[in-house]
Design an enzyme around this catalytic site. Sequence first.
Site, PDB file in Angstrom:
ATOM      1  N   MET A   1       3.957   9.463  29.738  1.00  0.00           N
ATOM      2  CA  MET A   1       3.906   9.725  28.496  1.00  0.00           C
ATOM      3  C   MET A   1       4.108   8.567  27.480  1.00  0.00           C
ATOM      4  O   MET A   1       4.007   8.490  26.177  1.00  0.00           O
ATOM      5  CB  MET A   1       5.049  10.712  27.942  1.00  0.00           C
ATOM      6  CG  MET A   1       5.107  12.071  28.638  1.00  0.00           C
ATOM      7  SD  MET A   1       3.645  12.806  27.855  1.00  0.00           S
ATOM      8  CE  MET A   1       4.191  12.984  26.250  1.00  0.00           C
ATOM      9  N   ARG A   2       4.018   7.458  28.180  1.00  0.00           N
ATOM     10  CA  ARG A   2       4.298   6.275  27.016  1.00  0.00           C
ATOM     11  C   ARG A   2       2.862   6.069  26.462  1.00  0.00           C
ATOM     12  O   ARG A   2       3.281   5.451  25.326  1.00  0.00           O
ATOM     13  CB  ARG A   2       4.222   4.957  28.207  1.00  0.00           C
ATOM     14  CG  ARG A   2       4.521   3.556  27.370  1.00  0.00           C
ATOM     15  CD  ARG A   2       5.047   2.522  28.339  1.00  0.00           C
ATOM     16  NE  ARG A   2       6.334   2.656  28.775  1.00  0.00           N
ATOM     17  CZ  ARG A   2       6.769   2.560  29.811  1.00  0.00           C
ATOM     18  NH1 ARG A   2       6.026   2.693  30.995  1.00  0.00           N
ATOM     19  NH2 ARG A   2       8.295   2.597  30.225  1.00  0.00           N
ATOM     20  N   ALA A   3       1.739   6.342  26.958  1.00  0.00           N
ATOM     21  CA  ALA A   3       0.697   6.026  26.238  1.00  0.00           C
ATOM     22  C   ALA A   3       0.532   7.003  24.782  1.00  0.00           C
ATOM     23  O   ALA A   3       0.216   6.651  23.733  1.00  0.00           O
ATOM     24  CB  ALA A   3      -0.640   6.655  26.893  1.00  0.00           C
TER      25      ALA A   3
END
Length: 697
Positions: free
Chosen positions: A274-276
Site C-alpha cells: 500500500m505504500r504506492a
Amino acid sequence: MSTPFPFTAVVGQDDLRLALLLNAVSPAVGGVLVRGEKGTAKSTAVRALSALMPEVDVVAGCRFSCAPGSPDPACPDGPHEVGPGVRRPARMVELPVGASEDRLVGALDIERALAEGVKAFEPGLLADAHRGILYVDEVNLLHDHLVDLLLDAAAMGASYVEREGVSVRHAARFLLVGTMNPEEGELRPQLLDRFGLTVEVAASREPDQRVEVVRRRLAYDDDPEGFAARWADEESAVRARIVAARELLPSVRLGDGALRQIAATCAAFEVDGMRADIVMARTATALAAWDGRTDVLAEDVRQAALLALPHRRRRNPFDAPGLDEDKLDETLEEFGGRNEDEGDDDPDPDGPGGGGQPPENGPQDGPQDGPQDGSQDGSQDGSRNGPQDGADGSEPGGDEAARPQAGESGQPGASGAGEQQAVRAGEPFRTKVLSVPGLGEGAAGRRSRARTEHGRTTGARRPRGALTKLHLAATVQAAAPHQRARGRSGRGLVVRRDDLRQATREGREGNLVLFVVDASGSMAARQRMSAVKGAVLSLLLDAYQRRDKVGLVTFRGSAAEVALPPTSSVDAAAVRLESLPTGGRTPLAAGLLKAHDVLRVERLRDPARRPLVVVVTDGRATGGPEPVALAGRAARLFAADEVASVVVDCESGPVRLGLAGQLAGELGGTPVTLDELRADSIAGLVRDVQSSNRRAA
C-alpha cells in the site's frame, strides 16, 4: 565553503527538478531516486536543492537537531525544556559509498560503557541528517549492511545503536535522495520501495540545449559567486514559493474521486503493498499546493503516478522501470469523471507538468560533462577467417545444432558467414548455488564464505584500528587476571584498552562471476541456444540476488571478445546475452585466454573479490593449428592460478563426446549439465565449485 550551482540555472531536467521541489514542499513524500547516465546533472541538482530548503528551528547545543517546540524525550543530549531555539539552514548530509557502520549510525565508547557505565556517544551521519537531506551518490553501490541500517532508520524514523547490551536511540527523520547509474547495478527491492519518487534522466540530444549547458557550466567555473549572483532573484522566488506551498499544504483537499483514481491506478499496475497509494496521495497533494490550489485534480493524480509508480511495478530484476501512459490514461478516465468536491475552474495552465518548473530565463538544463556515449562495445564481428562451422560442428547422432542454416554461406572469408540472428532466451529457473571454496575477505554479498563485519561470531582478536564489534567474553577473559594489580575494589571490572577484543565473524561475500559463452556454429540450433541463454540468464538472476559482479566473454568465428567488462549491472549482462548472435568456428582457446586476461586486469582493480569462471560450451575446439591442444594449455592457466570454475556442458544428442568434462578437468573445475544446473534436479548436486587443489588431491 564553495558556492553551489544554482538550482534555477539547471537546464531542462524538468521531472528531476519537479520531484525534488515536491519533496521540499512535503518531506512526507519520501525522497527521490534519480536514475540516469553519467554527466546528466544528477548530483548538481540535488546539491543545489539544499540552498532552497527552508531554515529549521533547533534546540541550542543539541547535536541531534531536536525541535524546540517538541524535543525528543529520548534524545541523548536531553532532556530539553520546551522553549525558543535557534534557527539554522537545513543540512544536506552526504553518505559516502565506502562509509563504515560507525560513521553512519554513530560510535559508542565501549571502554567507558563497560568500566564506568557511561553512554559516551558520538553521533553519526543519521543524526546530522535529522530534519534535513540525506544524499547518497551511487546509492546502488552501497554495501548491504549500510542499506539495512538505512531501511531501519527510514521505517522507524529513529536510529538505534546497540553494543553488547548498551543501547542509544535518537530521532532520524530525513529526506532520502539517491542518485545512480543503472549500468553499474540495480538496487535491492526493499530500498527501492523506500524512495517515494523516481526520475529517469538523460542528456539532451538537442544541440541548442547542449550549447546552453556548456555555456552555463563554463560561466560558473570561471566565476562561481558571480554566476550565482545572477540567479539570486530566481532562487529567492523559488524559495518563497516553497514556503508558500508548505503553508498551503494542510489546506489541500484530497477528495474521494481522486482517492479512487489513486487506488485504481495502483491496482491496475499491480504494485505490491500500500505504500504506492500513500505516496501517490501525498505527491498529488504536494502538486496541488505547489500550484497554489486547495483541490487535487486528475492531472495531479496522473503526474503523481508517473513519479511514484515506475520503480514499483518491476516484476523481476531485468524489467526496465517505466509506465504505460496509455494504460494510465485509460484507468484515470474509467475511474475519473468529475470529483464531487472539485471546483469549476479550469486547471492551472501551467499544470503539474509546467507549474513544477522554477522561474526560467532561457533554455535550461544541468551542467553536464559533454556528450554522452551510452554505447558499449558489444558488437559482434561478422567477418571471420577460415571455413565456418558446418560439418566440423556436427555431432554424432544427427544433431542439427551445427548444420548450416538457411542464409549461411559456409565459405571461407565470407563476411558474416555462418552468423545467425539472435534467439530469445528460454525461461529462467532457480539454479543450484555455485560457490568459491575456502574463506575470502571480499565485498559483502551472499555467495561464498568470507570474513565479514556481520555474520556468526567465530573468534576474537585484538582490534586493528577502531573497535567495531566487541567480543565480550574474550574482553573479560583478557582483563580478569589483572584486577588485583589494577587495584580493583568495587564491583565494576577495571578494563583497559589493551583488554578489548574484536569479534571475528564469518558471513558471505559477493564474487566476480565471469561468463565465458560459446557462440559458435555448434551451438547455433535455435532450441539449444535458447536453452543455453535461459541457463545463463538464470545464473545472472542468481548473481543479482547474491550481489555479485558479472562479466561476459563470448567466442565464435576466429576470435573472442569482452561483450561486457566486469560490472555490478546484471541488467546490462542480460541485455548483451539477449542480443548475442551465433555462428562460425569454435575458438575455445581464444575465449579462455580472453577470460584469463580479464581476470588479470580485474585482480589489480579489486584484489579482494574472488572470481568464479562459468564456461558455457559443448567443449568443442576448432579452427587454427592444434585447437584442442591450445585450448588445453589455456585451461591449465586457470588451474595454475587456482581459479574456481564450472563448465556448463551444453552437448546434446544420443551420443556424447564428453569434451566439456575433459575441459573441466583441465581447468581444475566442475562439470555440470544444463539439467543438473537446476535447483530441483535430482541428477546431481553441485555445492562448491572445486579449484585445482582438489583436482590434484
